[in-house]
Design an enzyme around this catalytic site. Structure first.
Site, short mmCIF file in Angstrom:
data_model
loop_
_atom_site.label_atom_id
_atom_site.label_comp_id
_atom_site.label_asym_id
_atom_site.label_seq_id
_atom_site.Cartn_x
_atom_site.Cartn_y
_atom_site.Cartn_z
N HIS A 271 0.91 -1.06 -0.01
CA HIS A 271 0.17 0.05 0.16
C HIS A 271 1.02 1.27 -0.07
O HIS A 271 1.76 1.21 0.74
CB HIS A 271 -1.00 -0.06 1.40
CG HIS A 271 -1.83 1.02 0.96
ND1 HIS A 271 -1.87 2.20 1.42
CD2 HIS A 271 -3.29 0.69 0.84
CE1 HIS A 271 -2.92 2.92 1.00
NE2 HIS A 271 -3.85 2.00 0.74
N ASP A 328 -7.94 -5.29 -0.06
CA ASP A 328 -8.31 -6.21 -1.30
C ASP A 328 -8.04 -7.65 -1.30
O ASP A 328 -8.45 -8.31 -2.01
CB ASP A 328 -7.70 -5.53 -2.82
CG ASP A 328 -8.32 -4.34 -3.05
OD1 ASP A 328 -7.37 -3.51 -3.50
OD2 ASP A 328 -9.49 -4.11 -3.12
C1 SDX Z 1 -6.25 -0.25 -3.13
O1 SDX Z 1 -4.15 4.51 -2.22
C2 SDX Z 1 -5.38 3.96 -1.60
O2 SDX Z 1 -5.59 4.12 -0.61
C3 SDX Z 1 -5.88 2.65 -2.34
C4 SDX Z 1 -6.84 1.91 -1.61
C5 SDX Z 1 -8.19 2.73 -1.15
O3 SDX Z 1 -8.99 2.31 -0.36
O4 SDX Z 1 -8.53 3.64 -1.88
O5 SDX Z 1 -6.19 1.47 -0.31
C6 SDX Z 1 -7.37 0.36 -2.45
O6 SDX Z 1 -6.05 0.30 -4.24
C7 SDX Z 1 -5.43 -1.09 -2.26
C8 SDX Z 1 -3.95 -1.58 -3.05
C9 SDX Z 1 -4.45 -2.85 -4.16
N1 SDX Z 1 -3.52 -3.01 -4.78
C10 SDX Z 1 -2.78 -4.12 -4.97
O7 SDX Z 1 -2.97 -4.76 -4.12
C11 SDX Z 1 -1.87 -4.53 -5.89
C12 SDX Z 1 -0.39 -4.97 -5.68
N2 SDX Z 1 -0.01 -3.80 -4.79
C13 SDX Z 1 0.89 -3.06 -5.47
O8 SDX Z 1 0.95 -2.82 -6.98
C14 SDX Z 1 1.52 -1.73 -4.82
O9 SDX Z 1 1.75 -2.40 -3.55
C15 SDX Z 1 0.66 -0.50 -4.71
C16 SDX Z 1 0.22 -0.22 -6.16
C17 SDX Z 1 -0.34 -0.75 -3.76
C18 SDX Z 1 1.48 0.53 -4.08
O10 SDX Z 1 2.69 0.78 -4.89
P1 SDX Z 1 3.54 1.86 -4.80
O11 SDX Z 1 3.36 2.67 -3.29
O12 SDX Z 1 4.00 2.85 -5.76
O13 SDX Z 1 4.85 1.11 -4.15
P2 SDX Z 1 6.04 0.54 -5.21
O14 SDX Z 1 5.30 0.24 -6.42
O15 SDX Z 1 7.10 1.70 -5.36
O16 SDX Z 1 6.67 -0.55 -4.49
C19 SDX Z 1 7.60 -0.43 -3.52
C20 SDX Z 1 8.46 -1.53 -3.58
C21 SDX Z 1 9.05 -2.04 -5.24
O17 SDX Z 1 10.06 -2.82 -5.06
P3 SDX Z 1 11.58 -2.05 -5.09
O18 SDX Z 1 11.38 -1.33 -6.25
O19 SDX Z 1 11.63 -1.30 -3.85
O20 SDX Z 1 12.54 -3.37 -4.99
O21 SDX Z 1 7.73 -3.00 -3.05
C22 SDX Z 1 7.27 -3.93 -4.54
C23 SDX Z 1 7.84 -2.90 -5.47
O22 SDX Z 1 8.26 -3.76 -6.55
N3 SDX Z 1 6.02 -4.09 -4.12
C24 SDX Z 1 5.60 -5.35 -4.55
C25 SDX Z 1 4.24 -5.27 -4.29
N4 SDX Z 1 3.86 -3.92 -3.92
C26 SDX Z 1 5.04 -3.47 -4.10
N5 SDX Z 1 6.11 -6.55 -4.89
C27 SDX Z 1 5.37 -7.60 -4.96
N6 SDX Z 1 4.33 -7.60 -4.76
C28 SDX Z 1 3.57 -6.62 -4.29
N7 SDX Z 1 2.12 -6.59 -4.08
#
Ligand code: SDX
Length: 392
Positions: A271, A328
């Protein structure tokens, strides 16, 4: 010129507005609507009360809630012509695309002036969309299932009525299902608002051009559709089903999630703000146990989800990045137990988020926020002269 702006991709460190609607603390895993904790509201309030609280800022008293509900009932008819638009979609259409289109089409059948000419005009638009949106949600489900479209029943509560419109079988009396309705009510409350997330920011920026409420909501639905946002609840179930089909091999999916060359992510994890447990995920995880228990359902998918969560919480890759289950991760398991098809999960998220989108849009308009128009740092070509076609 470029010295003026700093780039902040994804607005990770940018505040877009001041707001009094929702407070969340990502470190401590705190979420409050208008100062009330999500734990208390999920336990003691119902969804219509929470919608009123988010939009108007205070919990309604008995008279206010009764008037709110009766005003909504007055508006619960959807123009029959709207069914022609629904009929235009193939059955294979994704419900989020259908819902976004129908929401935008509502403008044609409710040509109100720009909704903020007066508090009354805004109130009427708000009541209108709170009344009609559940009908559109039910219609998208029934179209998907090939069932005749249904209208609501004014004798039912707001969420009871949603359940009835979605699930009443043709030529059968509607049977109230208190366990399902209570679970649905709680899920809708938990999804109701979340400060400036992607879809809410979309609703705000579209509304900031003074586009109407329904047009702004239609844009928000499209933003929510993405698998990185609300679409994640559908992607979680698809992931869990794939793991089940793979004999429950969670390790393979954990490895994929950590592999930078693999676009696969552990859906339902991570998140932007919560760097601790998403408080909603905690409540939903418990509710999943309760609902499946009460409904007498043994769902192996729930066990796979718990196994995956346990592994991820012990895995340095996820621990170092503070990746925890989000809203989710478990919600789809309850939707599935309630007989909602996977493709409809994000529609259920939109149904829950509707009051939050409305509250944030209303606040943005009442505060007379300027039109959203960020700058950029230009990295393209310098000035160059035109080359005639024959010379290219
Ligand atoms: C919702 O914003 C809100 O409030 C949203 C929400 C709401 O109520 O409106 O809470 C609802 O959208 C919840 C999130 C649902 N999405 C998912 O579950 C999809 C999987 N999660 C991600 O794609 C990710 O965690 C996000 C999109 C939720 C957040 O992305 P960020 O903040 O842009 O973080 P990032 O992509 O920069 O990740 C940071 C690191 C990265 O690794 P490094 O480059 O540092 O090595 O964490 C890794 C990412 O690759 N990472 C993951 C991961 N989420 C982040 N690696 C594997 N699996 C994951 N799920």
């Amino acid at each position: 010129e470029t010295g003026m702006v700093t780039i902040d991709p994804g607005y990770k460190n940018t505040g877009s507005c001041e707001s009094a609607v929702t407070f969340l603390d990502g470190e401590k895993g705190i979420l409050r609507y208008r100062g009330y904790s999500i734990e208390e509201l999920a336990e003691k309030a119902d969804f219509l009360e929470v919608a009123y609280l988010l939009i108007f800022g205070e919990l309604p008293n008995k008279a206010q809630l009764a008037k709110f509900h009766s005003d909504i009932k007055e508006e619960s008819q959807v123009d029959e012509e709207m069914k022609k638009i629904l009929d235009g979609f193939p059955k294979s259409a994704h419900p989020m695309g259908v819902l976004s289109s129908l929401t935008s089409a509502l403008v044609a059948f409710n040509p109100t002036s720009v909704d903020v000419s007066s508090e009354t005009a805004m109130y009427n638009s708000i009541v209108r969309i709170l009344a009609k949106f559940p009908v559109l949600v039910a219609w998208t489900l029934r179209k998907k299932k090939g069932l005749p479209l249904d209208y609501g029943d004014d004798s039912l509560g707001y969420v009871e009525n949603i359940h009835k419109m979605m699930f009443k079988r043709p030529n059968q009396e509607y049977k109230k299902d208190p366990i399902a309705i209570d679970a649905l009510d709680k899920l809708l409350i938990l999804h109701a608002d979340h400060e400036q997330n992607c879809s809410t920011s979309t609703v705000r920026i579209v509304g900031s051009s003074h586009a109407g409420l329904f047009a702004s909501l239609s844009a928000g639905i499209s933003a929510l559709w993405g698998p990185l946002h609300g679409g994640a609840n559908q992607a979680v179930l698809e992931m869990l089903e794939a793991i089940e089909a793979d004999g429950g091999d969670t390790k393979k999916y954990m490895a994929k999630a950590k592999d930078k060359d693999d676009p696969f992510r552990l859906m339902g994890f991570g998140h932007r703000v919560y760097k601790n447990f998403d408080p909603r995920a905690k409540i939903i995880k418990k509710a999943a146990d309760d609902v499946l228990g009460n409904l007498g359902i043994q769902d192996p998918i729930l066990d796979i989800a718990k196994g995956l969560e346990k592994e991820a919480l012990e895995d340095p890759y996820f621990v170092d990045r503070k990746l925890y289950p989000n809203v989710d991760f478990y919600s789809g398991i309850i939707y599935r137990a309630l007989g909602i098809p996977t493709e409809m999960f994000t529609v259920m998220f939109a149904l829950g988020r509707l009051p939050g989108w409305i509250a944030q849009w209303r606040e943005m308009r009442l505060r007379k926020e300027p039109i959203g128009r960020p700058r950029q740092v230009y990295i393209g070509e310098n000035l160059r002269s035109f080359v005639p076609l024959e010379k290219r």
